[in-house]
Design a protein around this motif. Structure first.
Motif, PDB file in Angstrom:
ATOM      1  N   GLN A  84       0.816  -1.170   0.035  1.00  0.00           N
ATOM      2  CA  GLN A  84       0.092  -0.092   0.245  1.00  0.00           C
ATOM      3  C   GLN A  84       1.021   1.139  -0.059  1.00  0.00           C
ATOM      4  O   GLN A  84       0.508   2.139  -0.886  1.00  0.00           O
ATOM      5  CB  GLN A  84      -0.886   0.124   1.309  1.00  0.00           C
ATOM      6  N   GLU A  85       1.908   1.079   0.829  1.00  0.00           N
ATOM      7  CA  GLU A  85       2.675   2.444   0.907  1.00  0.00           C
ATOM      8  C   GLU A  85       3.422   2.845  -0.442  1.00  0.00           C
ATOM      9  O   GLU A  85       3.298   3.948  -0.924  1.00  0.00           O
ATOM     10  CB  GLU A  85       3.903   2.196   1.792  1.00  0.00           C
ATOM     11  N   LEU A  86       4.029   1.656  -1.093  1.00  0.00           N
ATOM     12  CA  LEU A  86       4.878   1.966  -2.424  1.00  0.00           C
ATOM     13  C   LEU A  86       3.796   2.235  -3.644  1.00  0.00           C
ATOM     14  O   LEU A  86       4.059   2.893  -4.329  1.00  0.00           O
ATOM     15  CB  LEU A  86       5.692   0.685  -2.716  1.00  0.00           C
ATOM     16  N   THR A  87       2.513   1.442  -3.454  1.00  0.00           N
ATOM     17  CA  THR A  87       1.636   2.045  -4.493  1.00  0.00           C
ATOM     18  C   THR A  87       1.052   3.113  -4.241  1.00  0.00           C
ATOM     19  O   THR A  87       0.917   3.892  -5.373  1.00  0.00           O
ATOM     20  CB  THR A  87       0.457   0.951  -4.440  1.00  0.00           C
ATOM     21  N   ASP A  88       0.917   3.767  -3.177  1.00  0.00           N
ATOM     22  CA  ASP A  88       0.344   5.043  -2.860  1.00  0.00           C
ATOM     23  C   ASP A  88       1.318   6.132  -3.532  1.00  0.00           C
ATOM     24  O   ASP A  88       0.882   6.918  -3.920  1.00  0.00           O
ATOM     25  CB  ASP A  88       0.130   5.348  -1.266  1.00  0.00           C
ATOM     26  N   ARG A  89       2.625   5.719  -3.149  1.00  0.00           N
ATOM     27  CA  ARG A  89       3.742   6.677  -3.640  1.00  0.00           C
ATOM     28  C   ARG A  89       3.746   6.603  -5.281  1.00  0.00           C
ATOM     29  O   ARG A  89       3.753   7.755  -5.942  1.00  0.00           O
ATOM     30  CB  ARG A  89       5.009   6.065  -3.097  1.00  0.00           C
ATOM     31  N   ALA A  90       3.581   5.590  -5.774  1.00  0.00           N
ATOM     32  CA  ALA A  90       3.548   5.301  -7.294  1.00  0.00           C
ATOM     33  C   ALA A  90       2.202   6.055  -7.901  1.00  0.00           C
ATOM     34  O   ALA A  90       2.402   6.795  -8.942  1.00  0.00           O
ATOM     35  CB  ALA A  90       3.604   3.999  -7.755  1.00  0.00           C
ATOM     36  N   ARG A  91       1.130   5.898  -7.188  1.00  0.00           N
ATOM     37  CA  ARG A  91       0.179   6.611  -7.728  1.00  0.00           C
ATOM     38  C   ARG A  91       0.153   8.122  -7.614  1.00  0.00           C
ATOM     39  O   ARG A  91      -0.276   8.598  -8.678  1.00  0.00           O
ATOM     40  CB  ARG A  91      -1.299   5.963  -7.015  1.00  0.00           C
ATOM     41  N   ALA A  92       0.695   8.716  -6.563  1.00  0.00           N
ATOM     42  CA  ALA A  92       0.839  10.003  -6.343  1.00  0.00           C
ATOM     43  C   ALA A  92       1.859  10.487  -7.399  1.00  0.00           C
ATOM     44  O   ALA A  92       1.356  11.679  -8.016  1.00  0.00           O
ATOM     45  CB  ALA A  92       1.446  10.500  -5.168  1.00  0.00           C
TER      46      ALA A  92
END
Length: 182
Positions: free
Chosen positions: A161-169
């Protein structure tokens, strides 16, 4: 207390994984002509150098999920059989070779294709080797702790979730939950 050996196997990166995925993609396109608008290798086996369960995840986009039904027999002839794991926004097919799961095919709508977390996460890990290393370390720690197959994915969720949130941002997209099972 000693950890119980996990039934999950995380293998060092195998350079044959992309070729295995490409072969499966070619076979799927040939078996179901015109069904798949897009199809890609996703998941950890699609990230060079990343340790992974030796299962090739594929994601395919179709115009409408109902379009897959007439192709069930052709997919089954390739060893891809429908599988229900609680995800309601896709069709899922699993292939086992020699009794071991070798491929998972996620069939999603073309409309949802550009913002699929799995594709975004894969691309992020390819571009960020330090985070890919963190992910590998977490997976190995989960397996070493004796976590069973049913909890393995959930145990990875916070970091994913942390890394996907960063990527989506980075793409200007809002956060959405990566845990998709209902």
């Amino acid at each position: 207390m000693t950890a119980v050996p996990s039934a999950i196997h995380v293998a060092d990166y195998d350079p044959s994984w992309p070729r295995q995925a490409a072969t499966a993609i070619e076979a799927l396109r040939a078996a179901a002509p015109g069904l798949f608008v897009e199809i890609e290798h996703i998941g950890s086996t699609a990230v060079p150098g990343l340790a992974a369960k030796p299962v090739n995840d594929l994601m395919a986009a179709v115009h409408d999920l109902t379009h897959a039904a007439p192709h069930q027999a052709a997919l089954a002839d390739l060893g891809f059989h429908p599988h229900d794991n609680g995800m309601t926004d896709r069709l899922l097919y699993v292939r086992a070779d020699n009794g071991a799961r070798s491929h998972i095919l996620h069939v999603v709508t073309l409309e949802s294709w550009p913002t699929r977390n799995q594709r975004i996460f894969r691309d992020y890990l390819r571009a960020h080797p330090k985070d890919a290393t963190r992910y590998t370390q977490l997976k190995r720690a989960i397996v070493a702790s004796g976590t069973g197959p049913g909890e393995y994915a959930r145990a990875k969720t916070a970091l994913v979730q942390e890394l996907t949130d960063r990527a989506r941002a980075q793409l200007g997209l809002p956060s959405v939950p990566v845990w998709e099972k209902h």
